[in-house]
Design an enzyme around this catalytic site. Structure first.
Site, PDB file in Angstrom:
ATOM      1  N   CYS A  11      87.653  40.738  60.793  1.00  0.00           N
ATOM      2  CA  CYS A  11      86.358  40.357  61.355  1.00  0.00           C
ATOM      3  C   CYS A  11      86.214  38.855  61.206  1.00  0.00           C
ATOM      4  O   CYS A  11      86.946  38.233  60.457  1.00  0.00           O
ATOM      5  CB  CYS A  11      85.227  41.072  60.617  1.00  0.00           C
ATOM      6  SG  CYS A  11      83.650  40.976  61.498  1.00  0.00           S
TER       7      CYS A  11
ATOM      8  N   LYS B  42      80.255  54.350  59.736  1.00  0.00           N
ATOM      9  CA  LYS B  42      79.667  53.450  58.735  1.00  0.00           C
ATOM     10  C   LYS B  42      78.239  53.130  59.124  1.00  0.00           C
ATOM     11  O   LYS B  42      78.017  52.795  60.290  1.00  0.00           O
ATOM     12  CB  LYS B  42      80.514  52.191  58.689  1.00  0.00           C
ATOM     13  CG  LYS B  42      79.969  51.090  57.850  1.00  0.00           C
ATOM     14  CD  LYS B  42      80.853  49.891  57.941  1.00  0.00           C
ATOM     15  CE  LYS B  42      80.142  48.752  57.256  1.00  0.00           C
ATOM     16  NZ  LYS B  42      80.651  47.477  57.617  1.00  0.00           N
TER      17      LYS B  42
ATOM     18  N   LYS C 218      79.928  51.940  64.055  1.00  0.00           N
ATOM     19  CA  LYS C 218      79.314  51.095  63.047  1.00  0.00           C
ATOM     20  C   LYS C 218      77.901  50.764  63.500  1.00  0.00           C
ATOM     21  O   LYS C 218      77.697  50.126  64.529  1.00  0.00           O
ATOM     22  CB  LYS C 218      80.131  49.812  62.883  1.00  0.00           C
ATOM     23  CG  LYS C 218      79.555  48.857  61.861  1.00  0.00           C
ATOM     24  CD  LYS C 218      80.514  47.726  61.599  1.00  0.00           C
ATOM     25  CE  LYS C 218      79.897  46.694  60.680  1.00  0.00           C
ATOM     26  NZ  LYS C 218      80.793  45.559  60.488  1.00  0.00           N
TER      27      LYS C 218
ATOM     28  N   CYS D  16      79.978  37.948  64.037  1.00  0.00           N
ATOM     29  CA  CYS D  16      81.313  38.553  63.980  1.00  0.00           C
ATOM     30  C   CYS D  16      82.248  38.070  65.079  1.00  0.00           C
ATOM     31  O   CYS D  16      83.335  38.632  65.262  1.00  0.00           O
ATOM     32  CB  CYS D  16      81.197  40.071  64.020  1.00  0.00           C
ATOM     33  SG  CYS D  16      80.190  40.713  62.679  1.00  0.00           S
TER      34      CYS D  16
ATOM     35  N   SER E 218      77.487  49.117  50.780  1.00  0.00           N
ATOM     36  CA  SER E 218      76.913  48.407  49.639  1.00  0.00           C
ATOM     37  C   SER E 218      75.487  48.841  49.289  1.00  0.00           C
ATOM     38  O   SER E 218      75.177  49.064  48.124  1.00  0.00           O
ATOM     39  CB  SER E 218      76.952  46.906  49.906  1.00  0.00           C
ATOM     40  OG  SER E 218      76.263  46.586  51.107  1.00  0.00           O
TER      41      SER E 218
ATOM     42  N   TYR F  79      82.501  51.744  46.643  1.00  0.00           N
ATOM     43  CA  TYR F  79      82.460  50.878  45.462  1.00  0.00           C
ATOM     44  C   TYR F  79      82.431  51.710  44.180  1.00  0.00           C
ATOM     45  O   TYR F  79      82.608  51.198  43.096  1.00  0.00           O
ATOM     46  CB  TYR F  79      81.230  49.960  45.541  1.00  0.00           C
ATOM     47  CG  TYR F  79      81.225  49.144  46.816  1.00  0.00           C
ATOM     48  CD1 TYR F  79      82.017  48.012  46.936  1.00  0.00           C
ATOM     49  CD2 TYR F  79      80.475  49.547  47.931  1.00  0.00           C
ATOM     50  CE1 TYR F  79      82.060  47.287  48.109  1.00  0.00           C
ATOM     51  CE2 TYR F  79      80.505  48.823  49.117  1.00  0.00           C
ATOM     52  CZ  TYR F  79      81.300  47.693  49.199  1.00  0.00           C
ATOM     53  OH  TYR F  79      81.344  46.989  50.367  1.00  0.00           O
TER      54      TYR F  79
ATOM     55  N   CYS G 270      82.970  37.428  60.639  1.00  0.00           N
ATOM     56  CA  CYS G 270      81.672  37.049  60.049  1.00  0.00           C
ATOM     57  C   CYS G 270      81.796  36.322  58.716  1.00  0.00           C
ATOM     58  O   CYS G 270      80.958  35.501  58.376  1.00  0.00           O
ATOM     59  CB  CYS G 270      80.738  38.248  59.949  1.00  0.00           C
ATOM     60  SG  CYS G 270      81.321  39.520  58.824  1.00  0.00           S
TER      61      CYS G 270
ATOM     62  N   ARG H  90      72.752  41.627  64.294  1.00  0.00           N
ATOM     63  CA  ARG H  90      73.981  42.109  64.928  1.00  0.00           C
ATOM     64  C   ARG H  90      73.724  43.234  65.937  1.00  0.00           C
ATOM     65  O   ARG H  90      74.632  43.953  66.311  1.00  0.00           O
ATOM     66  CB  ARG H  90      74.941  42.637  63.861  1.00  0.00           C
ATOM     67  CG  ARG H  90      75.304  41.637  62.778  1.00  0.00           C
ATOM     68  CD  ARG H  90      76.658  41.952  62.205  1.00  0.00           C
ATOM     69  NE  ARG H  90      76.894  41.452  60.873  1.00  0.00           N
ATOM     70  CZ  ARG H  90      77.038  40.182  60.547  1.00  0.00           C
ATOM     71  NH1 ARG H  90      76.894  39.236  61.458  1.00  0.00           N
ATOM     72  NH2 ARG H  90      77.273  39.829  59.295  1.00  0.00           N
TER      73      ARG H  90
HETATM   74  C1  PBG Z   1      81.900  43.008  58.585  1.00  0.00           C
HETATM   75  C2  PBG Z   1      81.630  44.038  57.578  1.00  0.00           C
HETATM   76  C3  PBG Z   1      80.402  44.346  56.999  1.00  0.00           C
HETATM   77  C4  PBG Z   1      80.640  45.380  56.083  1.00  0.00           C
HETATM   78  C5  PBG Z   1      81.990  45.675  56.126  1.00  0.00           C
HETATM   79  N1  PBG Z   1      82.594  44.833  57.066  1.00  0.00           N
HETATM   80  C6  PBG Z   1      79.084  43.711  57.155  1.00  0.00           C
HETATM   81  C7  PBG Z   1      78.337  43.681  58.399  1.00  0.00           C
HETATM   82  O1  PBG Z   1      78.689  44.268  59.427  1.00  0.00           O
HETATM   83  O2  PBG Z   1      77.327  43.017  58.358  1.00  0.00           O
HETATM   84  C8  PBG Z   1      79.587  46.035  55.228  1.00  0.00           C
HETATM   85  C9  PBG Z   1      80.077  46.823  54.095  1.00  0.00           C
HETATM   86  C10 PBG Z   1      79.047  47.177  53.078  1.00  0.00           C
HETATM   87  O3  PBG Z   1      77.829  47.022  53.264  1.00  0.00           O
HETATM   88  O4  PBG Z   1      79.464  47.638  52.012  1.00  0.00           O
HETATM   89  N2  PBG Z   1      83.045  42.268  58.287  1.00  0.00           N
END
Ligand code: PBG
Length: 326
Positions: free
Chosen positions: A120, A249, A196, A130, A275, A314, A122, A218
């Site tokens: 990615c 996700k 996603k 991104c 997260s 995690y 970002c 986004r």
């Molecule tokens: C983008 C990416 C994101 C996450 C994984 N890859 C962030 C986003 O799309 O803003 C989020 C993972 C998480 O929240 O644990 N490279």
């Protein structure tokens, strides 16, 4: 004839019986552990909003990898946080970037560990989006494809087993597949972040990866949380373009989507327990409001029950310790 008295509880009577008839089980082999690799030296910084999760510099990252390997967790997914960010995210293509160096280190010490890299821009762009921006501040889908393909190639060259595009540009799986094949990396697999959602659950990750967009959000490239037919379209396209594995996700608010994709697509399905999902469990646990360990195991089990084959989480180390002590 008299109908026999219903006694579903008979099979719940003892731990041994419950174990024997359990339909879904978790194993340490189900987990993929995310690792943040930050620029600089001698760093092990705890991420404030993600207790227990650290950002390591390349020279110290093996401390974490050793532990993950010892626990029997089969795979890691790498995220890089570079020193230099620019409009184009050019440091993503650096063969000596944090991710590329870490891939080489891990594969050298543990050739059998599966190394996945997040593809990615970002984390690498100054604006935190991104992809490459057009003059009016829109993410330019097609201009971004070539950069993503080059980034994936650089990860493959370093030795990545699987590249995982998370940018949500249309056509990126095909662009990456083509680039990898052209350079002799036809055995590098693609795990696509197919479905996603534009989610608030990514908050803590963006602190960790310093990837909060400088303006806007986004929603013009990530999915609307209200949509599920669109999830089928996304996954269909990615598979047609050459994805080997697909992902949903976040996980928890989207268990219905996981379950649908598990039924519809005969491909390995990965769920990302993101997260925000992690941090909610950690904070409520710290306050003593929930039994953190039990809630963690129940969440992971539910993601598996919904139909995920693998879980990026995690919690992997903690859950792995519990599973191996049984
Ligand atoms: C983008 C990416 C994101 C996450 C994984 N890859 C962030 C986003 O799309 O803003 C989020 C993972 C998480 O929240 O644990 N490279």
């Amino acid at each position: 004839m008299q109908f026999p008295e219903l006694r579903l509880r008979r099979l719940r009577k003892t731990p041994a019986i419950r174990d024997m008839v359990r339909e879904t089980t978790l194993s340490v082999k189900d987990f993929i552990y995310p690792l943040f690799v930050v620029h600089g030296k001698n760093k092990r910084e705890e991420i404030k909003s993600m207790p227990g999760i650290y950002r390591y510099s390349v020279d110290r990252v093996m401390e974490e990898v050793d532990e993950v390997y010892e626990l029997g967790i089969p795979a890691v997914i790498l995220f890089g946080i570079p020193a230099k960010k620019d409009e184009q995210g050019s440091s993503a293509l650096d063969d000596n970037g944090e991710v590329q160096q870490t891939v080489r280190k891990i594969k050298k010490k543990y050739p059998d560990m599966v190394v996945i890299t997040d593809v990615c821009l970002c984390e690498y762009t100054s604006h935190g989006h991104c992809g490459i921006l057009t003059k009016n501040g829109y993410v330019d889908n097609d201009a971004t494809l070539e950069v993503l393909a080059e980034e994936a190639l650089s990860h493959a060259r370093a030795g990545a087993d699987i590249v995982a595009p998370s940018d949500m540009m249309d056509g990126r799986v095909f662009a990456i597949r083509e680039k990898l094949d052209e350079h002799g990396y036809e055995n590098v697999a693609i795990l696509s972040y197919s479905v996603k959602y534009a989610s608030a659950f990514y908050g803590p990750f963006r602190d960790a990866a310093e990837s909060t967009p400088a303006f806007g959000d986004r929603r013009s490239y990530q999915m609307d949380p209200g949509n599920v037919k669109e999830a089928l379209r996304e996954a269909t396209l990615d598979i047609e373009e050459g994805a080997d594995m697909i992902m949903v996700k976040p996980a928890l608010s989207y268990l219905d989507v996981i379950s649908l994709l598990a039924e519809e697509f005969p491909y390995p399905l990965v769920a990302y327990n993101v997260s925000g999902e992690y941090s909610m469990v950690k904070s409520a646990g710290k306050l003593g409001w929930i039994d953190e360990t039990r809630v963690m195991m129940e969440i992971l089990l539910s993601i598996k029950r919904a139909g995920a084959d693998l879980i990026i989480t995690y919690h992997a180390k903690e859950a792995g310790k519990i599973l191996s002590s049984k």
